[in-house]
Write a protein that holds these residues in place. Structure first.
Motif, short mmCIF file in Angstrom:
data_model
loop_
_atom_site.label_atom_id
_atom_site.label_comp_id
_atom_site.label_asym_id
_atom_site.label_seq_id
_atom_site.Cartn_x
_atom_site.Cartn_y
_atom_site.Cartn_z
N LEU A 154 -41.90 20.20 -26.40
CA LEU A 154 -43.07 21.02 -26.75
C LEU A 154 -44.39 20.28 -26.54
CD1 LEU A 154 -41.69 22.41 -30.15
CD2 LEU A 154 -41.49 23.47 -27.89
N ASP A 155 -45.38 21.05 -26.09
CA ASP A 155 -46.72 20.49 -25.87
C ASP A 155 -47.35 20.14 -27.23
OD1 ASP A 155 -49.31 19.89 -25.23
OD2 ASP A 155 -49.71 21.74 -24.12
N PHE A 156 -47.57 18.85 -27.44
CA PHE A 156 -48.14 18.38 -28.71
C PHE A 156 -49.62 18.05 -28.58
CE2 PHE A 156 -44.21 18.49 -30.80
CZ PHE A 156 -44.26 17.92 -32.07
N SER A 157 -50.22 18.42 -27.43
CA SER A 157 -51.62 18.02 -27.23
C SER A 157 -52.62 18.87 -28.01
CB SER A 157 -51.95 17.99 -25.74
OG SER A 157 -51.70 19.24 -25.15
N GLN A 158 -52.18 20.03 -28.47
CA GLN A 158 -53.07 20.86 -29.30
C GLN A 158 -52.30 21.42 -30.49
OE1 GLN A 158 -54.75 23.61 -26.42
NE2 GLN A 158 -56.73 23.39 -27.41
N GLU A 159 -52.78 21.08 -31.67
CA GLU A 159 -52.10 21.57 -32.88
C GLU A 159 -52.74 22.88 -33.34
OE1 GLU A 159 -51.81 18.29 -35.71
OE2 GLU A 159 -51.51 16.95 -34.00
N ASP A 160 -52.41 23.95 -32.64
CA ASP A 160 -52.96 25.26 -33.00
C ASP A 160 -51.82 26.15 -33.53
OD1 ASP A 160 -51.54 25.70 -30.70
OD2 ASP A 160 -53.28 26.12 -29.44
N GLN A 161 -52.10 27.44 -33.67
CA GLN A 161 -51.07 28.34 -34.23
C GLN A 161 -49.83 28.40 -33.35
OE1 GLN A 161 -52.51 32.24 -35.30
NE2 GLN A 161 -50.53 32.87 -36.05
N THR A 162 -50.03 28.45 -32.03
CA THR A 162 -48.89 28.49 -31.10
C THR A 162 -48.01 27.26 -31.29
OG1 THR A 162 -50.49 29.43 -29.56
CG2 THR A 162 -48.33 28.92 -28.66
N PHE A 163 -48.67 26.12 -31.50
CA PHE A 163 -47.95 24.86 -31.70
C PHE A 163 -47.00 24.98 -32.90
CE2 PHE A 163 -47.97 20.91 -34.31
CZ PHE A 163 -47.27 20.06 -33.45
N TYR A 164 -47.52 25.46 -34.04
CA TYR A 164 -46.69 25.58 -35.24
C TYR A 164 -45.58 26.62 -35.07
CZ TYR A 164 -49.62 22.31 -37.72
OH TYR A 164 -50.26 21.16 -38.09
N GLU A 165 -45.87 27.69 -34.32
CA GLU A 165 -44.85 28.71 -34.04
C GLU A 165 -43.70 28.10 -33.22
OE1 GLU A 165 -46.59 32.14 -32.09
OE2 GLU A 165 -47.83 32.55 -33.85
N ASN A 166 -44.08 27.34 -32.18
CA ASN A 166 -43.07 26.71 -31.32
C ASN A 166 -42.21 25.72 -32.08
OD1 ASN A 166 -43.92 28.13 -29.08
ND2 ASN A 166 -45.28 26.52 -28.35
N VAL A 167 -42.87 24.92 -32.93
CA VAL A 167 -42.15 23.92 -33.73
C VAL A 167 -41.18 24.63 -34.68
CG1 VAL A 167 -42.45 22.25 -35.60
CG2 VAL A 167 -43.87 22.08 -33.57
N ALA A 168 -41.67 25.65 -35.37
CA ALA A 168 -40.84 26.37 -36.35
C ALA A 168 -39.63 27.03 -35.68
CB ALA A 168 -41.68 27.40 -37.09
N SER A 169 -39.83 27.50 -34.45
CA SER A 169 -38.75 28.20 -33.74
C SER A 169 -37.56 27.30 -33.43
CB SER A 169 -39.28 28.78 -32.42
OG SER A 169 -40.35 29.65 -32.69
N ASP A 171 -36.00 25.37 -35.47
CA ASP A 171 -35.13 25.14 -36.63
C ASP A 171 -35.14 26.37 -37.55
OD1 ASP A 171 -33.65 23.06 -38.40
OD2 ASP A 171 -35.22 23.84 -39.73
N ASP A 172 -33.97 26.87 -37.87
CA ASP A 172 -33.86 28.11 -38.66
C ASP A 172 -34.55 28.01 -40.02
OD1 ASP A 172 -32.51 29.19 -36.58
OD2 ASP A 172 -30.51 28.96 -37.45
N GLN A 173 -34.30 26.92 -40.74
CA GLN A 173 -34.90 26.77 -42.08
C GLN A 173 -36.42 26.72 -42.01
OE1 GLN A 173 -32.45 23.32 -43.16
NE2 GLN A 173 -32.10 24.30 -45.15
N LEU A 174 -36.90 25.99 -40.99
CA LEU A 174 -38.35 25.84 -40.84
C LEU A 174 -38.99 27.17 -40.43
CD1 LEU A 174 -40.20 23.46 -41.29
CD2 LEU A 174 -40.21 23.03 -38.84
N LEU A 175 -38.26 27.93 -39.62
CA LEU A 175 -38.76 29.22 -39.17
C LEU A 175 -38.91 30.16 -40.37
CD1 LEU A 175 -39.63 30.96 -36.77
CD2 LEU A 175 -37.25 31.65 -36.46
N GLU A 176 -37.92 30.11 -41.25
CA GLU A 176 -37.96 30.94 -42.45
C GLU A 176 -39.17 30.58 -43.31
OE1 GLU A 176 -34.92 31.86 -46.10
OE2 GLU A 176 -34.02 31.29 -44.17
N LYS A 177 -39.37 29.28 -43.46
CA LYS A 177 -40.50 28.75 -44.22
C LYS A 177 -41.82 29.25 -43.62
CE LYS A 177 -42.09 24.17 -45.77
NZ LYS A 177 -41.81 22.74 -45.79
N TYR A 178 -41.90 29.17 -42.29
CA TYR A 178 -43.12 29.57 -41.56
C TYR A 178 -43.37 31.07 -41.71
CZ TYR A 178 -46.33 30.22 -37.62
OH TYR A 178 -47.42 30.55 -36.84
#
Length: 305
Positions: A154-169, A171-178
């Motif tokens: 994953l592109d880590f050069s910009q920590e925006d909303q898309t970044f957090y969506e991609n990260v959460a996607s 992992d199931d638990q993290l996605l639920e949290k998000y």
């Protein structure tokens, strides 16, 4: 307390591995002048043979310090002929930095390295080098990496909303949290990296020092120190000789501590040395997570636990 991290840069030959090592050391303030491998004055490539050939053959180490971390940087050979040496070094890394050249994309050797990292369960940061060269396209390179290596690079050069969506996607638990509107913590992301569920990708040019500060800051932010057992354990990953011909056993301490003049595998350790390029300091003891070169041992071998 500063966290202690052992990392190594792996790459296909000519991807810019030693240039990146130099750039990181320079940006972290550990060296004053930038060397070039092809000029034969690079900090890590001290051996005459390497100076002549302009490639990294012997794995050496360097130290760099960031705001939160003391980082030991192990240099690994980029040539396929020395892949066995690379694998021994991989076995003691907390994190690997894989360099991909934007002009070449993911080469077959980069895939080989990726498989070795997977086999050794090493978390990976990716640095896309030479992104400044005309005709390179960040999006295309990222797509190539995701197709060839893992969709979770994953592109880590910009920590925006898309970044957090991609990260959460990833992992199931993290996605639920998000999706429940809960905040994703830095520690959540650190854990996913350690578990090899996501792989941070950064872009830049090591030669022009672009993207290096951002990469160092990211590496600082997203890495975490391993927890070690109080019981002594260690692994030898390399044998080399200093310029006086003294045999050096390179050891990573994986638990407890190691003291000079003690016995290891039935032999007495004479000196414990902490190296930084060519220079070393002798130390009385080393703790878990640290790397040391021991003298006085004649029977040690790479891969010995």
């Amino acid at each position: 307390m500063m966290k202690k991290i052992t990392t190594g840069i792996v790459a296909h030959v000519d991807a810019g591995k030693t240039t990146l090592s130099e750039a990181l050391l320079y940006r972290a303030g550990n060296i004053r002048n930038l060397g070039r491998v092809d000029n034969g004055d690079a900090f890590l490539d001290t051996q005459q043979l390497e100076k002549k050939r302009g490639i990294t053959i012997f794995s050496h180490e360097a130290k760099l310090t960031t705001d939160d971390a003391e980082i030991t940087l192990l240099d690994t050979p980029g040539h396929v002929d020395f892949a066995f040496q690379t694998e021994e070094v991989l076995s003691v890394l907390d994190y690997a930095i894989l360099v991909i050249s934007a002009t070449d994309g993911v080469t077959s050797y980069a895939k080989t390295l990726w498989n070795l990292l997977e086999k050794n369960h090493v978390p990976v940061f990716i640095f896309v080098n030479k992104i400044d060269i005309a005709g390179t396209n960040k999006g295309q390179v990222l797509t190539d990496i995701q197709k060839s290596l893992s969709e979770n690079c994953l592109d880590f050069s910009q920590e925006d909303q898309t970044f957090y969506e991609n990260v959460a996607s990833a992992d199931d638990q993290l996605l639920e949290k998000y999706l429940n509107g809960e905040e994703i913590m830095n520690s959540d992301i650190q854990n996913l990296i350690v578990q090899r569920k996501i792989y941070p990708v950064y872009f830049g040019s090591a030669l022009k020092l672009t993207g290096i500060t951002e990469f160092l800051a990211g590496f600082d932010k997203w890495t975490k120190e391993k927890e070690y057992s109080p019981d002594f354990s260690a692994r030898c990953f390399k044998i080399s000789h200093d310029k006086n011909g003294e045999r050096l056993s390179w050891i990573k301490i994986l638990g407890g501590k190691l003291q000079a003049k003690t016995e290891l595998a039935g032999e007495k350790i004479n000196q414990l040395r902490e190296y930084n390029g060519e220079k070393f300091t002798t130390v009385v003891k080393v703790n878990a997570g640290e790397i040391v070169a021991a003298t006085g041992l004649t029977k040690t071998y790479p891969g010995q636990g």
